[in-house]
Write a protein that holds these residues in place. Structure first.
Motif, PDB file in Angstrom:
ATOM      1  N   PHE A   6       0.832  -1.204   0.000  1.00 24.87           N
ATOM      2  CA  PHE A   6       0.000   0.000   0.000  1.00 24.87           C
ATOM      3  C   PHE A   6       0.862   1.248   0.000  1.00 24.87           C
ATOM      4  N   ALA A  10       1.059   3.882  -2.985  1.00 25.81           N
ATOM      5  CA  ALA A  10       0.510   5.206  -2.674  1.00 25.81           C
ATOM      6  C   ALA A  10       1.562   6.278  -2.890  1.00 25.81           C
ATOM      7  N   ALA A  13       1.946   6.805  -6.537  1.00 26.35           N
ATOM      8  CA  ALA A  13       0.790   7.506  -7.106  1.00 26.35           C
ATOM      9  C   ALA A  13       0.848   8.988  -6.788  1.00 26.35           C
ATOM     10  N   LEU A  37      -1.046   6.212 -13.032  1.00 25.90           N
ATOM     11  CA  LEU A  37      -2.163   5.304 -13.300  1.00 25.90           C
ATOM     12  C   LEU A  37      -1.788   3.866 -12.971  1.00 25.90           C
ATOM     13  N   LEU A  40      -1.975   3.481  -9.326  1.00 24.58           N
ATOM     14  CA  LEU A  40      -3.374   3.464  -8.901  1.00 24.58           C
ATOM     15  C   LEU A  40      -3.998   2.104  -9.173  1.00 24.58           C
ATOM     16  N   LEU A  43      -3.174  -0.008  -6.370  1.00 28.26           N
ATOM     17  CA  LEU A  43      -4.050   0.259  -5.218  1.00 28.26           C
ATOM     18  C   LEU A  43      -5.401  -0.420  -5.397  1.00 28.26           C
ATOM     19  N   PHE A  44      -5.920  -0.392  -6.619  1.00 32.00           N
ATOM     20  CA  PHE A  44      -7.198  -1.057  -6.876  1.00 32.00           C
ATOM     21  C   PHE A  44      -7.087  -2.549  -6.612  1.00 32.00           C
ATOM     22  N   LEU A  46      -5.146  -3.949  -4.488  1.00 32.14           N
ATOM     23  CA  LEU A  46      -5.151  -4.144  -3.037  1.00 32.14           C
ATOM     24  C   LEU A  46      -6.562  -4.080  -2.475  1.00 32.14           C
ATOM     25  N   LEU A  47      -7.444  -3.365  -3.165  1.00 29.24           N
ATOM     26  CA  LEU A  47      -8.826  -3.255  -2.700  1.00 29.24           C
ATOM     27  C   LEU A  47      -9.719  -4.316  -3.328  1.00 29.24           C
ATOM     28  N   GLN A  48      -9.153  -5.354  -3.880  1.00 27.17           N
ATOM     29  CA  GLN A  48      -9.897  -6.489  -4.442  1.00 27.17           C
ATOM     30  C   GLN A  48     -10.731  -6.091  -5.648  1.00 27.17           C
ATOM     31  N   ALA A  49     -10.337  -5.039  -6.357  1.00 19.25           N
ATOM     32  CA  ALA A  49     -11.086  -4.655  -7.546  1.00 19.25           C
ATOM     33  C   ALA A  49     -10.259  -5.065  -8.758  1.00 19.25           C
TER      34      ALA A  49
ATOM     35  N   PHE B   4      -6.535   4.767   2.417  1.00 17.40           N
ATOM     36  CA  PHE B   4      -6.928   4.848   1.006  1.00 17.40           C
ATOM     37  C   PHE B   4      -7.676   6.145   0.749  1.00 17.40           C
ATOM     38  N   VAL B   7      -5.301   9.100   0.806  1.00 18.71           N
ATOM     39  CA  VAL B   7      -4.537   9.200  -0.445  1.00 18.71           C
ATOM     40  C   VAL B   7      -5.415   9.749  -1.556  1.00 18.71           C
ATOM     41  N   ILE B  11      -4.639  13.114  -3.754  1.00 24.64           N
ATOM     42  CA  ILE B  11      -4.547  13.184  -5.214  1.00 24.64           C
ATOM     43  C   ILE B  11      -5.550  14.192  -5.757  1.00 24.64           C
ATOM     44  N   LEU B  41     -10.764   6.168  -6.851  1.00 21.85           N
ATOM     45  CA  LEU B  41     -10.123   5.462  -5.730  1.00 21.85           C
ATOM     46  C   LEU B  41     -11.025   5.491  -4.497  1.00 21.85           C
ATOM     47  N   ILE B  44     -13.901   3.022  -4.961  1.00 23.55           N
ATOM     48  CA  ILE B  44     -13.524   1.616  -4.818  1.00 23.55           C
ATOM     49  C   ILE B  44     -13.192   1.294  -3.369  1.00 23.55           C
ATOM     50  N   ARG B  48     -15.103  -1.541  -1.221  1.00 20.96           N
ATOM     51  CA  ARG B  48     -14.452  -2.597  -0.440  1.00 20.96           C
ATOM     52  C   ARG B  48     -14.908  -2.540   1.013  1.00 20.96           C
ATOM     53  N   GLN B  56     -17.691  -0.322  -7.638  1.00 18.96           N
ATOM     54  CA  GLN B  56     -16.796  -0.601  -8.762  1.00 18.96           C
ATOM     55  C   GLN B  56     -17.484  -0.321 -10.089  1.00 18.96           C
TER      56      GLN B  56
END
Lengths: 227, 97
Positions: A6, A10, A13, A37, A40, A43-44, A46-49, B4, B7, B11, B41, B44, B48, B56
């Motif tokens: 993370f 981060a 990014a 990008l 990022l 990061l997505f 890491l968020l399970q997306a 998250f 951050v 941004i 971000l 998402i 989560r 999403q």
């Protein structure tokens, strides 16, 4: 391990975002945004997306950024001109504004009392964020949004073509006019022509109206011959 | 989960500062992309957090809208370049065709 990733993504990014704003050359800004990008997308992940991360890399970092690079190459990635009225004051105000906005957002988010903010997130089923799940949601529950997005993409593509095309009609007209001007005998439209001292052999109907170049061209070979 | 969102806010603020300070419309569009991505971000992260995937879907729709915006914006920039207008957002103050 997850925390390490993370902070890594981060930091990349945020550094990419700062690079976009501070680099003077637009081309380097675009490259910095590509870096941002990719971080990022990490990061997505890491968020399970998973699907969104994949789409981010393919659509954003791939397609959209290529479009940017082409336009920067076409327009010319010149450094920005410096105007006399912008001093350090404008930048100072902008950064103060950004800092205040950041503080306010942080206060608003952390002070919102959302219980789940401090947790590591709710539990999820194994297929969370996979293309299958996303596709099913997109084609059942959010079908209208999906269709609206596709219509929006079509309209934007047509609009971009209309905006950026070469104006064909105007260019053709200009070329034809310059051609007839080149073919006109010398002195057309001057006082010498009216008095009749231009050249006794050439008695053309004066092709004064540039709006009718076609008739002009037809009379040119017959009238231009010397008797 | 806090981090998250922080951050994302960071941004977003960087993008906002860029929109204010930069003068080339290309870079302004890039900074708009930054702000949209920060929104993605946050969406998402909240998706989560609540454990459902609708956030999403929102993020994907935001991506589509960003792509449209970029397409039209770059078309406008190319048209400006063709007409020999200055590529500068401060010099373009009037809407004339």
């Amino acid at each position: 391990m997850s925390q390490f990733f993370f902070f890594l993504t981060a930091i990349i990014a945020v550094a990419g975002a700062i690079g976009v704003v501070t680099l003077r050359n637009p081309f380097y800004s675009v490259l910095s945004l590509v870096c941002h990008l990719f971080a990022l997308a990490g990061l997505f992940l890491l968020l399970q997306a998973e699907f969104v991360a994949f789409a981010q890399v393919v659509v954003y970092a791939g397609a959209v950024m290529v479009l940017y690079v082409f336009v920067v190459g076409y327009v010319g990635g010149d450094d920005e001109t410096v105007h006399p009225w912008d001093g350090p004051a404008q930048k100072g105000i902008a950064f103060v504004f950004a800092g205040m906005l950041f503080l306010e957002l942080c206060l608003a988010i952390l002070g919102s009392g959302l219980k789940a903010l401090d947790t590591r997130g709710a539990g999820f089923v194994p297929g969370f964020g996979s293309p299958g799940d996303i596709g099913e949601l997109l084609l059942t529950k959010f079908l209208f949004a999906f269709e609206a997005a596709s219509v929006l993409l079509l309209v934007a593509a047509v609009g971009a073509v209309v905006l950026a095309r070469r104006r064909g009609g105007i260019h053709d007209e200009e070329q034809r006019l310059s051609f007839t001007e080149f073919m006109r005998p010398i002195g057309t439209g001057t006082t010498a022509e009216g008095v009749g001292t231009r050249d006794a052999g050439i008695n053309l109907p004066a092709p004064a109206a540039p709006a009718a170049p076609r008739s002009d061209r037809e009379t040119l070979p017959t009238g231009g011959e010397r008797p | 989960m806090n981090w998250f969102v922080v951050v994302s806010a960071m941004i977003f603020c960087i993008g906002g500062a860029g929109v204010i300070t930069r003068r080339s419309p290309l870079v302004t569009l890039l900074c708009l992309e930054l702000m949209l991505n920060a929104g993605n971000l946050a969406l998402i992260a909240f998706s989560r957090m609540w454990g459902n995937e609708e956030g999403q879907i929102f993020a994907i729709i935001v991506m589509v809208v960003a792509a449209c915006e970029v397409t039209v914006g770059l078309g406008v920039i190319v048209a400006m370049y063709r007409r020999r207008l200055p590529i500068d957002v401060d010099d373009m103050r009037e809407l004339h065709g």
